[in-house]
Scaffold this active site. Structure first.
Site, mmCIF file in Angstrom:
data_model
loop_
_atom_site.group_PDB
_atom_site.id
_atom_site.type_symbol
_atom_site.label_atom_id
_atom_site.label_comp_id
_atom_site.label_asym_id
_atom_site.label_seq_id
_atom_site.Cartn_x
_atom_site.Cartn_y
_atom_site.Cartn_z
ATOM 1 N N GLY A 25 41.477 41.850 48.992
ATOM 2 C CA GLY A 25 40.145 41.451 50.155
ATOM 3 C C GLY A 25 39.152 42.501 49.630
ATOM 4 N N SER A 26 38.132 42.579 49.927
ATOM 5 C CA SER A 26 36.489 43.252 49.181
ATOM 6 C C SER A 26 37.375 45.249 48.989
ATOM 7 C CB SER A 26 35.735 43.551 50.626
ATOM 8 O OG SER A 26 36.208 44.041 51.160
ATOM 9 N N HIS A 70 45.588 43.793 51.250
ATOM 10 C CA HIS A 70 44.282 44.176 51.311
ATOM 11 C C HIS A 70 44.389 45.116 52.828
ATOM 12 C CE1 HIS A 70 40.285 43.817 52.712
ATOM 13 N NE2 HIS A 70 40.881 42.974 53.394
#
Ligand SMILES: Cc1ncc(C[n+]2csc(CCOP(=O)(O)OP(=O)(O)O)c2C)c(N)n1
Length: 529
Positions: A25-26, A70
């Site tokens: 994820g980011s 994440h």
């Protein structure tokens, strides 16, 4: 100066952790930036599958594995399989990305001030470094702690802006060379006490558990059984196969109830439990812990399991080392002991579909060489599975250690990654498949030689078996109509087939030993068998 990321890569390299099992994820992208060409990223499409792939890989190699998930959501998705990894004592360094440090406290999206609490009950240690510069040392602590006995998963939360921070190379220079090991030997006095106790027993019996299933302990425990000429039981609800199943001393798997264990151990005066918790019961059928006149002595690496036991004495130590020491002390020569030996199970021909579970497992034992690793997550027929099982070497069988479904399918992917030249067979219930189904995609993308054998009985039959045991008349949610495992597999890129005859089953299982890619076989079985 060097960056935290470069330092972390260097450390992971020295620890052999260049395979990253993940779903990004980011928060994790800055860690993955500049991904080194000598590293491998194994993408799983759901974090439960990611965790189980790493678990299978670590159990099959006997080495720790690295997981990158994440934030809280991804970590949460992995919790079910984290319970299995914890129970299996699998050394895993589990990490998740945290928001930028400046935004953790202010409720930003993907910030989780309590991230370390999410996995807490199921890890040995859960930590977020106080400074970016502490990340390398935290990873070092995680690696050593995960590996030290009793091994298990640990968790490190990694804020996303830490990776580009500078770290003084002097501060971290010595981390890479550190060796941290546990000295598992017992004192000479303790060994002679244990040897005397074994010498005094007239009818000893060994109960072996998953800690025996490694290259060091396995042959030594066989040697101890043969030296004592004592019968050997596998401890209840086995996640691994710690003793050769065709050995004349092997008696089978102990049942998972208090009364059942003591009934099966009747006639013995000393029960020696090696590398198993005492014991992992499932069904509450009360009774005496042990048969009359019997004592228990347990040797295992887990101090919690040793302290938790309701009876018997325990030694906390590495099983192989203690058994090796005992073998040096115990007299050689035949003990003159007799024991009845295991009842040989008749091997039925499979006939036509729907097959009996017995027939499928007998065919599996006939067709599959013992060096093909097996993963099992088929619940209603574990008795039949173990009755026919033919295994004779360590790390050849893996089952979800905490009983959480969703391990089997992706764990087979991890087992195959551990040695991609060696085909793997996963025996899965038609219900179990669905909990880890996204592992099919990774198997297809990496072209791994795995045969997924899906036993189609149309329901949660393992649960139906509990109805009478728990005095439940009926319950909803036990039927699984209209599931098409072959169609689902096709959607993930895995070819499949439905097996209709015994001849097809035999041929497909023989092919499994030389498979070059993944394949799913749907095998109808009779739910009442
Ligand atoms: C994550 C998780 N959810 C639910 C269960 C409860 N459970 C135990 S056995 C079982 C049935 C599994 O069905 P299937 O894989 O088809 O095998 P069968 O029992 O029919 O042989 C279920 C749902 C579990 N063990 N783990």
């Amino acid at each position: 100066m060097t960056t935290v990321r470069e330092t972390a890569h260097e450390l992971l390299r020295t620890w052999g952790l260049t395979t990253i099992f993940g779903n990004p994820g980011s928060n994790e992208l800055p860690f993955l930036d500049d991904f080194p060409s000598d590293f491998r990223y194994v993408l799983g499409l759901h974090e439960g599958a990611v965790l189980a792939m790493a678990d299978g890989y670590a159990q099959a190699t006997g080495r720790p594995a690295f997981v990158n998930l994440h934030s809280a959501a991804g970590l949460g998705n992995a919790m079910g399989n984290l319970t299995n990894a914890r129970a299996a004592h699998t050394p895993l360094v589990v990490t998740a990305g945290q928001q930028s440090r400046a935004m953790i406290g202010i409720g930003a999206v993907l910030a989780e001030p309590d991230l370390v609490r999410v996995p807490e009950p199921h890890v040995k240690w859960s930590f977020e470094p106080a400074r970016a510069q502490d990340v390398p040392r935290a990873l070092s602590e995680a690696f050593h702690l995960a590996t030290l006995p009793p091994a298990g998963p640990v968790f490190v939360s990694l804020p996303l802006d830490d990776w580009v921070e500078q770290v003084d190379p002097q501060e971290v220079a010595l981390l890479a060379g550190r060796r941290v090991c546990s000295a598992g030997a017992a004192s000479a006095g303790l060994i002679s006490e244990l040897a005397d106790r074994l010498g005094r027993a007239t009818a000893p019996v060994l109960v072996v558990g998953p800690e025996v299933d490694n290259e060091h302990a396995y042959p030594l425990v066989v040697a101890l059984a043969e030296r004592l000429w004592a019968p050997v039981w596998t401890a209840p609800v086995p996640p691994r196969c710690p003793f050769p199943t065709r050995h004349p001393l092997w008696q089978g798997v102990l049942p998972s109830s208090i009364a059942g264990v003591s009934e099966h151990l009747a006639g013995h005066d000393l029960v020696v439990s090696l590398g198993a918790p005492v014991f992992r019961y499932h069904v509450y059928r009360p009774g005496p812990w042990l048969p009359p006149g019997a004592e228990l002595l347990a040797v295992g690496a887990d101090p919690h399991a040793a302290s938790r036991a309701a009876f018997g004495d325990a030694v906390v130590a590495e099983v192989g080392t203690v058994v090796e020491q005992l073998l040096e002390r115990l007299p050689t020569g035949r003990t003159g002991r007799q024991h009845p030996g295991r009842r040989i199970v008749e091997v039925p021909e499979p006939g036509e579909a729907p097959f009996t579970a017995d027939a499928v497992f007998a065919e599996l034992a006939r067709a599959l060489p013992v060096d093909v690793p097996l993963v099992n997550e088929s619940t209603s027929n574990t008795v039949q599975f173990w009755a026919h099982l033919h295994r004779s070497r360590p790390r050849s069988l893996f089952f979800p250690a905490a009983g959480g479904l969703g391990f089997g399918l992706p764990a087979a992917v991890g087992v195959a990654l551990a040695d991609p030249a060696r085909p793997v067979v996963a025996v899965l219930g038609d219900g179990a498949v669905q909990y880890g189904v996204t592992g099919l995609w990774t198997a297809a993308q990496l072209g791994l030689p795995i045969t997924f054998l899906v036993l189609r009985n149309g329901g949660y039959e393992g649960l139906r078996g509990f109805l009478a045991l728990l005095d439940v008349k009926d319950a909803p949610g036990l039927d699984l109509p209209d599931l098409d495992a072959v169609g689902i597999a096709a959607g993930y890129g895995v070819p499949g087939a439905r097996i209709a005859t015994g001849a097809e089953l035999a041929a497909a299982l023989r092919d499994a030993a030389t498979a070059r890619g993944p394949r799913l076989l749907e095998v109808p079985i009779d739910p009442t068998s």
